[in-house]
Structure formats: C-alpha cells, structure tokens
Design an enzyme around this catalytic site. Structure first.
Site, PDB file in Angstrom:
ATOM      1  N   SER A  30       0.846  -1.200   0.000  1.00  0.00           N
ATOM      2  CA  SER A  30       0.000   0.000   0.000  1.00  0.00           C
ATOM      3  C   SER A  30       0.876   1.242   0.000  1.00  0.00           C
ATOM      4  O   SER A  30       1.812   1.342   0.782  1.00  0.00           O
ATOM      5  CB  SER A  30      -0.868   0.059   1.266  1.00  0.00           C
ATOM      6  OG  SER A  30      -1.652  -1.087   1.378  1.00  0.00           O
ATOM      7  N   HIS A  62      -3.444  -0.094  -4.681  1.00  0.00           N
ATOM      8  CA  HIS A  62      -2.936  -1.348  -5.237  1.00  0.00           C
ATOM      9  C   HIS A  62      -3.490  -1.468  -6.658  1.00  0.00           C
ATOM     10  O   HIS A  62      -4.698  -1.576  -6.836  1.00  0.00           O
ATOM     11  CB  HIS A  62      -3.436  -2.543  -4.415  1.00  0.00           C
ATOM     12  CG  HIS A  62      -2.728  -2.719  -3.118  1.00  0.00           C
ATOM     13  ND1 HIS A  62      -1.722  -3.640  -2.944  1.00  0.00           N
ATOM     14  CD2 HIS A  62      -2.874  -2.100  -1.945  1.00  0.00           C
ATOM     15  CE1 HIS A  62      -1.294  -3.574  -1.700  1.00  0.00           C
ATOM     16  NE2 HIS A  62      -1.977  -2.649  -1.067  1.00  0.00           N
ATOM     17  N   HIS A  84      -4.374  -9.455   0.448  1.00  0.00           N
ATOM     18  CA  HIS A  84      -4.273  -9.479   1.914  1.00  0.00           C
ATOM     19  C   HIS A  84      -5.193 -10.538   2.497  1.00  0.00           C
ATOM     20  O   HIS A  84      -6.234 -10.870   1.916  1.00  0.00           O
ATOM     21  CB  HIS A  84      -4.657  -8.116   2.502  1.00  0.00           C
ATOM     22  CG  HIS A  84      -3.706  -7.018   2.179  1.00  0.00           C
ATOM     23  ND1 HIS A  84      -3.784  -6.299   1.014  1.00  0.00           N
ATOM     24  CD2 HIS A  84      -2.640  -6.524   2.866  1.00  0.00           C
ATOM     25  CE1 HIS A  84      -2.801  -5.399   0.999  1.00  0.00           C
ATOM     26  NE2 HIS A  84      -2.094  -5.521   2.103  1.00  0.00           N
ATOM     27  N   TYR A  86      -7.149 -10.142   4.910  1.00  0.00           N
ATOM     28  CA  TYR A  86      -8.471  -9.581   5.261  1.00  0.00           C
ATOM     29  C   TYR A  86      -9.452  -9.566   4.092  1.00  0.00           C
ATOM     30  O   TYR A  86     -10.627  -9.267   4.273  1.00  0.00           O
ATOM     31  CB  TYR A  86      -8.334  -8.186   5.890  1.00  0.00           C
ATOM     32  CG  TYR A  86      -7.615  -7.156   5.048  1.00  0.00           C
ATOM     33  CD1 TYR A  86      -8.166  -6.659   3.870  1.00  0.00           C
ATOM     34  CD2 TYR A  86      -6.364  -6.675   5.441  1.00  0.00           C
ATOM     35  CE1 TYR A  86      -7.510  -5.712   3.117  1.00  0.00           C
ATOM     36  CE2 TYR A  86      -5.687  -5.728   4.694  1.00  0.00           C
ATOM     37  CZ  TYR A  86      -6.271  -5.249   3.524  1.00  0.00           C
ATOM     38  OH  TYR A  86      -5.601  -4.323   2.774  1.00  0.00           O
ATOM     39  N   GLU A  87      -8.962  -9.905   2.894  1.00  0.00           N
ATOM     40  CA  GLU A  87      -9.895 -10.000   1.773  1.00  0.00           C
ATOM     41  C   GLU A  87     -10.753 -11.257   1.880  1.00  0.00           C
ATOM     42  O   GLU A  87     -11.755 -11.412   1.186  1.00  0.00           O
ATOM     43  CB  GLU A  87      -9.133  -9.915   0.446  1.00  0.00           C
ATOM     44  CG  GLU A  87      -8.598  -8.499   0.231  1.00  0.00           C
ATOM     45  CD  GLU A  87      -7.585  -8.391  -0.898  1.00  0.00           C
ATOM     46  OE1 GLU A  87      -7.952  -8.676  -2.044  1.00  0.00           O
ATOM     47  OE2 GLU A  87      -6.418  -8.035  -0.606  1.00  0.00           O
ATOM     48  N   ALA A 114       3.328  -0.895   4.008  1.00  0.00           N
ATOM     49  CA  ALA A 114       3.039   0.297   4.807  1.00  0.00           C
ATOM     50  C   ALA A 114       2.832  -0.191   6.223  1.00  0.00           C
ATOM     51  O   ALA A 114       2.136  -1.175   6.439  1.00  0.00           O
ATOM     52  CB  ALA A 114       1.766   0.960   4.296  1.00  0.00           C
ATOM     53  N   MET A 201      -0.398  -5.437   8.121  1.00  0.00           N
ATOM     54  CA  MET A 201      -1.352  -6.506   7.792  1.00  0.00           C
ATOM     55  C   MET A 201      -0.868  -7.371   6.632  1.00  0.00           C
ATOM     56  O   MET A 201      -1.684  -7.941   5.890  1.00  0.00           O
ATOM     57  CB  MET A 201      -2.712  -5.892   7.436  1.00  0.00           C
ATOM     58  CG  MET A 201      -3.272  -4.970   8.506  1.00  0.00           C
ATOM     59  SD  MET A 201      -4.791  -4.207   7.968  1.00  0.00           S
ATOM     60  CE  MET A 201      -4.963  -2.897   9.206  1.00  0.00           C
ATOM     61  N   SER A 202       0.436  -7.478   6.455  1.00  0.00           N
ATOM     62  CA  SER A 202       0.926  -8.264   5.308  1.00  0.00           C
ATOM     63  C   SER A 202       2.270  -8.889   5.650  1.00  0.00           C
ATOM     64  O   SER A 202       2.630  -9.019   6.813  1.00  0.00           O
ATOM     65  CB  SER A 202       1.074  -7.344   4.080  1.00  0.00           C
ATOM     66  OG  SER A 202       2.124  -6.420   4.281  1.00  0.00           O
ATOM     67  N   ASN A 225       2.165   5.904   9.345  1.00  0.00           N
ATOM     68  CA  ASN A 225       1.433   6.544  10.447  1.00  0.00           C
ATOM     69  C   ASN A 225       2.016   5.997  11.744  1.00  0.00           C
ATOM     70  O   ASN A 225       2.672   4.959  11.739  1.00  0.00           O
ATOM     71  CB  ASN A 225      -0.070   6.211  10.351  1.00  0.00           C
ATOM     72  CG  ASN A 225      -0.303   4.724  10.270  1.00  0.00           C
ATOM     73  OD1 ASN A 225      -0.282   4.145   9.188  1.00  0.00           O
ATOM     74  ND2 ASN A 225      -0.468   4.105  11.407  1.00  0.00           N
ATOM     75  N   HIS A 237      -6.636   5.224   6.154  1.00  0.00           N
ATOM     76  CA  HIS A 237      -5.891   4.654   5.017  1.00  0.00           C
ATOM     77  C   HIS A 237      -5.298   5.736   4.103  1.00  0.00           C
ATOM     78  O   HIS A 237      -4.295   5.505   3.442  1.00  0.00           O
ATOM     79  CB  HIS A 237      -6.809   3.721   4.219  1.00  0.00           C
ATOM     80  CG  HIS A 237      -6.091   2.923   3.164  1.00  0.00           C
ATOM     81  ND1 HIS A 237      -5.095   1.997   3.467  1.00  0.00           N
ATOM     82  CD2 HIS A 237      -6.175   2.919   1.804  1.00  0.00           C
ATOM     83  CE1 HIS A 237      -4.627   1.456   2.339  1.00  0.00           C
ATOM     84  NE2 HIS A 237      -5.273   2.006   1.323  1.00  0.00           N
TER      85      HIS A 237
HETATM   86 CL1  6GU Z   1      -1.090   1.291  12.598  1.00  0.00          CL
HETATM   87  N1  6GU Z   1      -1.676  -1.096  11.836  1.00  0.00           N
HETATM   88  C1  6GU Z   1      -1.797  -2.066  10.946  1.00  0.00           C
HETATM   89  N2  6GU Z   1      -2.268  -3.237  11.352  1.00  0.00           N
HETATM   90  N3  6GU Z   1      -1.483  -1.921   9.662  1.00  0.00           N
HETATM   91  C2  6GU Z   1      -1.017  -0.743   9.274  1.00  0.00           C
HETATM   92  C3  6GU Z   1      -0.861   0.298  10.138  1.00  0.00           C
HETATM   93  C4  6GU Z   1      -1.216   0.077  11.454  1.00  0.00           C
HETATM   94  N4  6GU Z   1      -0.365   1.330   9.455  1.00  0.00           N
HETATM   95  C5  6GU Z   1      -0.228   0.940   8.189  1.00  0.00           C
HETATM   96  N5  6GU Z   1      -0.615  -0.327   8.079  1.00  0.00           N
END
Ligand code: 6GU
Length: 262
Positions: A30, A62, A84, A86-87, A114, A201-202, A225, A237
């Site tokens: 991402s 993406h 991902h 989560y899909e 990311a 998440m990856s 972030n 996001h």
């Molecule tokens: Cl803060 N958490 C998760 N799970 N995935 C992220 C994220 C945070 N920032 C970018 N991807």
C-alpha cells in the site's frame, strides 16, 4: 499442473514477456505504487487478472499488475499490489505472488509494506528494514510436516547491502496481523512490550512461503502513520497513500540499487 498452480502463472509470465527466468521479485505494498516508476521503465506490464491464481487486489493504492523490468544485469518482476488476508480468500492467494516469483526463477524476494510505527521516535515517511517478525495471524502458508527454519528469515546479507546504499536506514521487528481493523492502543502497548517496532497486515506469510521455497527474503516497511494511541489521532488509510507518495523517490532508488546488487 492445476490452473491456480504458481507454475502456471510463471509459465504465463514467461510466455508474455519472452523471458524464461527472472532474478528478483519486488512486492509493492500500500502506498508504494509511486516507487514503481523509479525502479525502471517496464519492458512488459501484465494484469494480475490475466495470470492464473492471482486475485486482483481490491484496496486503494494497489493497481494489480505485474511488471517485468530490466535493472542493469538483472531482470525483475515488480508486483504492483498484493492480496491481503483480510480479503477473506485464505492464505493461498496471499502467498501466490511469492510462489509465482519463485517458480519464475527469482532467488530473491523484496517485500515492501506500509506499517504503523510503534517504536519511540519513529516518524511518518521513515523507511525501516525488517529484521525479524512476529506472525500474529495465527496462520501458516505451509501445510503438513514442513518444519521450516525461520532463523535469519530477513537476509542479513541483503540488509547489509541496503545499509551500504542508504546508511540512515534503521531496522525493526514487524508484527503481522490479519486486519482489516487497526489495533487498539492497549494492543500497541502489548506489542511494544513484546519487542515490536512496526505493525501491519501483510508480509509475514509471504516471507515464510518464500523461505520454504529457498528464496532469500528482504523486507522494507514505510512508516505511514504512528500506531494507535501514540499521537491521539485516529488512523486512516489515506495517510498511508500520502506517505508513500512523499517517499517514492528515495524508496524507488533504494529498490533499484538493491535489485542491481542483490
Ligand atoms: Cl497502525 N496497523 C496495521 N495493522 N497496519 C497498518 C498500520 C497500522 N499502518 C499501516 N498499516
């Protein structure tokens, strides 16, 4: 060979590009889309939708293509987007890109993502080399008695090369979660106690699948972030995409040099 076999996708890539064997694969996460053009002009660009076993990613940022790019003496496969967990399609499609890269000849896989920054002092826009991971998805891409060693999963050799290219790079431990929700502030405090620096998440399942294929793994997070509870701001996001755009030049150049020297 079944239709979703990574070998079928590798054969389709070889046919479409006229290249029997690629050397290095790069998975762009991402927000990393803008770095793709800095790696190099593609010789070919294929839609994931046209490749066996790929599910075009549904997330903003993406684009769902695979590029074949010549970088000096190397030929790279650049995957713009990933599937991902989560899909909701399970583990198989999540690791299909990495397995396809291995079947296409790649001996090195570069996984970018990311991530939320957990460690004190991390800044948005900072790239961090992944030194190790905590796989908190509760899943494995491997089935059966494949007792794969994950020591030095994130290649010390490639991390050393990356630090030669960009001496400012720090390293950190990445926690991989299923998502799609972000973490609570209490969870982030827990991850910090567990030794985590980054959260996302990856990456973790792809890294394990790559190791099982005997492929050398390199991981690079872009802190998009600060993780929940650190700034008091809600997570979103869009900041992920903005941070990626801002860092694209530096990240693309690092990836290009790394491909050249991998
Ligand atoms: Cl803060 N958490 C998760 N799970 N995935 C992220 C994220 C945070 N920032 C970018 N991807």
């Amino acid at each position: 060979m079944s239709a979703d076999d990574p070998a079928a996708a590798a054969a389709a890539i070889a046919k479409a590009t006229g290249v029997d064997s690629h050397d290095v694969a790069v998975v762009l996460g991402s927000g990393w889309r803008p770095a793709a053009d800095v790696i190099g002009e593609p010789d070919d660009e294929l839609a994931m939708a046209d490749l066996p076993g790929f599910r075009p990613p549904g997330v903003a940022g993406h684009s769902g293509t695979v590029r074949s790019v010549t970088v000096a003496e190397r030929r790279a496969l650049v995957l713009l987007g990933r599937t991902h967990l989560y899909e909701g399609h399970g583990v198989e499609p999540v690791v299909h890109g990495v397995r396809t890269a291995a079947a296409a000849g790649c001996r090195t896989v570069v996984l970018t993502n990311a991530a939320g920054g957990i460690r004190e002092g991390m800044r948005v826009g900072e790239p961090v080399l992944i030194s190790d991971h905590l796989n908190l998805t509760s899943l494995s891409p491997l089935v059966g008695p494949r007792f794969t060693d994950l020591t030095d999963l994130y290649s010390p050799r490639l991390r050393a090369i990356a630090r030669e290219i960009d001496p400012e790079l720090s390293e950190g431990v990445y926690v991989g979660l299923p998502g799609p929700h972000f973490e609570t502030p209490a969870e982030i405090r827990m991850f910090r106690l567990l030794g985590a620096d980054l959260v996302g998440m990856s990456t973790v399942l792809e890294a394990i699948a790559a190791r099982a294929e005997g492929v050398e793994v390199f991981g690079l997070s872009l802190v998009t972030n600060l993780a929940a509870g650190i700034t008091g701001e809600p997570l979103d996001h869009h900041e992920v995409l903005a941070a990626g755009a801002a860092a694209a030049g530096r990240m693309g150049a690092l990836l290009r040099d790394l491909i050249e020297r991998a």
